[in-house]
Design an enzyme around this catalytic site. Structure first.
Site, mmCIF file in Angstrom:
data_model
loop_
_atom_site.group_PDB
_atom_site.id
_atom_site.type_symbol
_atom_site.label_atom_id
_atom_site.label_comp_id
_atom_site.label_asym_id
_atom_site.label_seq_id
_atom_site.Cartn_x
_atom_site.Cartn_y
_atom_site.Cartn_z
ATOM 1 N N MET A 47 0.845 -1.205 0.000
ATOM 2 C CA MET A 47 0.000 0.000 0.000
ATOM 3 C C MET A 47 0.874 1.247 0.000
ATOM 4 O O MET A 47 1.922 1.278 0.616
ATOM 5 C CB MET A 47 -0.889 -0.007 1.247
ATOM 6 C CG MET A 47 -1.955 1.043 1.216
ATOM 7 S SD MET A 47 -3.321 0.682 2.324
ATOM 8 C CE MET A 47 -2.620 1.059 3.903
ATOM 9 N N CYS A 48 0.448 2.249 -0.711
ATOM 10 C CA CYS A 48 1.146 3.526 -0.732
ATOM 11 C C CYS A 48 0.077 4.612 -0.849
ATOM 12 O O CYS A 48 -1.067 4.326 -1.192
ATOM 13 C CB CYS A 48 2.066 3.640 -1.939
ATOM 14 S SG CYS A 48 3.420 2.451 -1.927
#
Lengths: 302, 231
Positions: A1-2
């Protein structure tokens, strides 16, 4: 995730507010990416023939004066620099290839973060709040900025592995997702003369766009080709000298939400990041469609 | 009947405090009303409710709003992020704006109404929920849908009903394409009757006769007609 965010101001009079508006957006995405953060900001334009380069060295006591002195001697021109924490922004009249060659020979420990007439890229490991403070982003001015907060899953938490990535003048890209055909594509692009500094998949996407733009594509055209040639999951936000674009892959697993008012266009991984923007209550809000290119450029600016 | 309205400002109260207060309501606590201000896209607002409370959210909500809902009515006066009413068991969730991906995913029961559009994967793996989207739905909606009804007043994106089991899909507008094992089926009187009741309950003005029905061709999974009553 970013987490990724982008903000494009449509009115020149808004430029002094860019850093503060953008800082709130990026800081909010710490929950999606606590390991490291980075941003590209498009500020003052240097005159034609000159180049602005952002360099990085991990040692806070590094002598940036030694680079200025060396480049002045080497290129017989005036060189200015402004230090910002582990980074420094240089301006000089010289060609890109010659600058790259000289820095590689004389200062192998120094990394080129970005190069162009407007772009400045800065990135570091640490919480997004600490990165924003370190570079005093809140005080920065400009027309547009894109940023990234990283939660590393497949490669080490390093400055070089942080986004944005830049492989061409005034071009940068932030990416949420992962590409599966980046190794083969990197080899093809290397043969075309695109230089890569890491094994990161997102840098390949930036290199791919640089290659298409060099061949004469518009940004929107290059992104249409990307839909054919890039395999994997992605939401991209791309900055160019006077433009800004967003693209999601056809499956669109990675989130994105956009907002537009007469004053700005903004994108973020989550709506939360847009809530600090002025007038967001009345903004047009939408989720970008899969496999659809959204782009803005200087013609949309007043 | 307790008609008291509790006001919660999420710029002052944490999501955890709000949700814990909602969870502490006794299961048969009557018609308590809650108004939630300043949601500002926060995640997991009004999740896991288990009493017939009415919650009004005055703004845009983030991910998983009203997830796992049982018996409660949750009205969102704005848009919602990913997974609104995910795994709903019963009750009503009403989104007045648009919904992001995976709206109503895996829902077992209850009714989800979305006044605007829902993006990709609306009703993915739905297991008995009814979903009424007045606008359009994105690609891969009703993917592997097992039971329940997905009703779309606008258009449907690519691969509608891919690998569908026994859920029913009704679409008024255009369907970009149908996924594997999803086919158009005849609209019979019981389908028109079901839609008429749903539209009356939701107070919308669609005409059942304008909808087409889609469902499983039953070629892809181990269906046997003798067991049809079990679905």
């Amino acid at each position: 995730m970013c987490g990724i965010v982008g903000l494009f101001l449509k009115k020149k009079s808004q430029a002094p507010r860019l850093g503060a508006l953008f800082s709130d957006m990026l800081g909010c995405m710490a929950s999606r990416g606590p390991d490291s953060a980075g941003f590209a900001i498009y500020g003052a334009t240097v005159p034609a023939g000159s180049l602005k380069l952002t360099l990085q060295h991990p040692d806070l006591a590094f002598s940036w004066e030694s680079i200025t002195a060396d480049l002045e001697r080497h290129f017989r021109t005036t060189v200015t620099h402004a230090v910002n924490s582990t980074h420094a922004v240089f301006v000089l009249r010289a060609g890109e290839a010659a600058i790259r060659r000289r820095l590689r020979e004389a200062f192998p420990g120094v990394k080129i973060m970005s190069l162009g007439r407007r772009i400045e890229i800065m990135k570091e490991v640490g919480s997004p709040a600490s990165v924003l403070d370190r570079f005093q982003v809140r005080r920065m001015r400009g027309s547009h900025a894109i940023g990234h907060t990283r939660m590393a899953t497949e490669s080490a938490v390093t400055t070089a592995g942080s986004h944005p990535f830049s492989t061409g003048q005034d071009l940068c890209l932030v990416h949420n997702g992962s590409l599966s055909n980046h190794n083969r594509l990197r080899e093809q692009l290397r043969r075309e003369g695109i230089e890569f500094q890491t094994d990161n998949d997102s840098e390949v996407a930036a290199g791919y766009l640089s290659s298409r733009l060099r061949r004469g594509d518009t940004l929107a055209g290059a992104l249409q080709h990307a839909l054919q040639d890039l395999d994997g999951f992605y939401t991209f936000t791309i900055g160019t000298r006077d433009g800004f674009a967003v693209l999601r892959d056809p499956v669109a697993c990675k989130p994105a939400v956009m907002a537009e008012t007469p004053d700005y266009v903004a994108m973020a991984s989550e709506y939360r990041s847009l809530t600090s923007l002025p007038g967001i209550e009345k903004a047009k809000l939408w989720e970008p469609e899969p496999a659809t290119v959204y782009s803005w450029n200087a013609q949309t600016r007043e | 009947m307790n008609k008291k309205t509790s006001l919660v400002d999420l710029s002052r109260t944490s999501i955890r405090e709000l949700n814990q207060a909602l969870h502490r309501l006794p299961a048969g606590s009557g018609s308590t009303r809650w108004r939630i201000r300043e949601p500002r896209g926060a995640h997991a607002i009004a999740c896991g409710l288990n009493s017939p409370v009415r919650v009004e959210i005055e703004g845009h909500a983030g991910y998983y709003c009203a997830g796992m809902n049982q018996r409660a009515t949750v009205v969102i006066h704005g848009n919602t992020g990913v997974g609104v009413a995910e795994n709903m068991m019963s009750g009503l969730v009403h989104v007045k704006g648009n919904a992001s991906q995976s709206a109503g995913a895996t829902g077992h029961g209850g009714l989800l109404i979305i006044d605007g559009d829902a993006s990709a994967r609306c009703g993915i793996s739905m297991k008995g929920i009814d979903i009424l989207v007045q606008g359009s739905v994105g690609h891969a909606s009703a993917f592997m849908a097992q039971a329940g009804n997905l009703v779309v007043g606008g258009d449907a994106g690519e691969a509608l009903g891919d690998s569908i089991y026994e859920a029913r899909i009704f679409v008024r507008g255009k369907v970009k394409d149908l996924g594997s094992d999803c086919v158009e089926k005849e609209m019979r009187p019981e389908h028109r009757e079901f839609l008429a009741k749903l539209f009356a309950r939701a107070k919308v003005r669609f005409r059942p006769g304008d909808f087409r029905r889609y469902g499983s061709a039953r070629q892809l999974y181990n269906f046997h007609v003798d067991h049809a009553a079990k679905y």
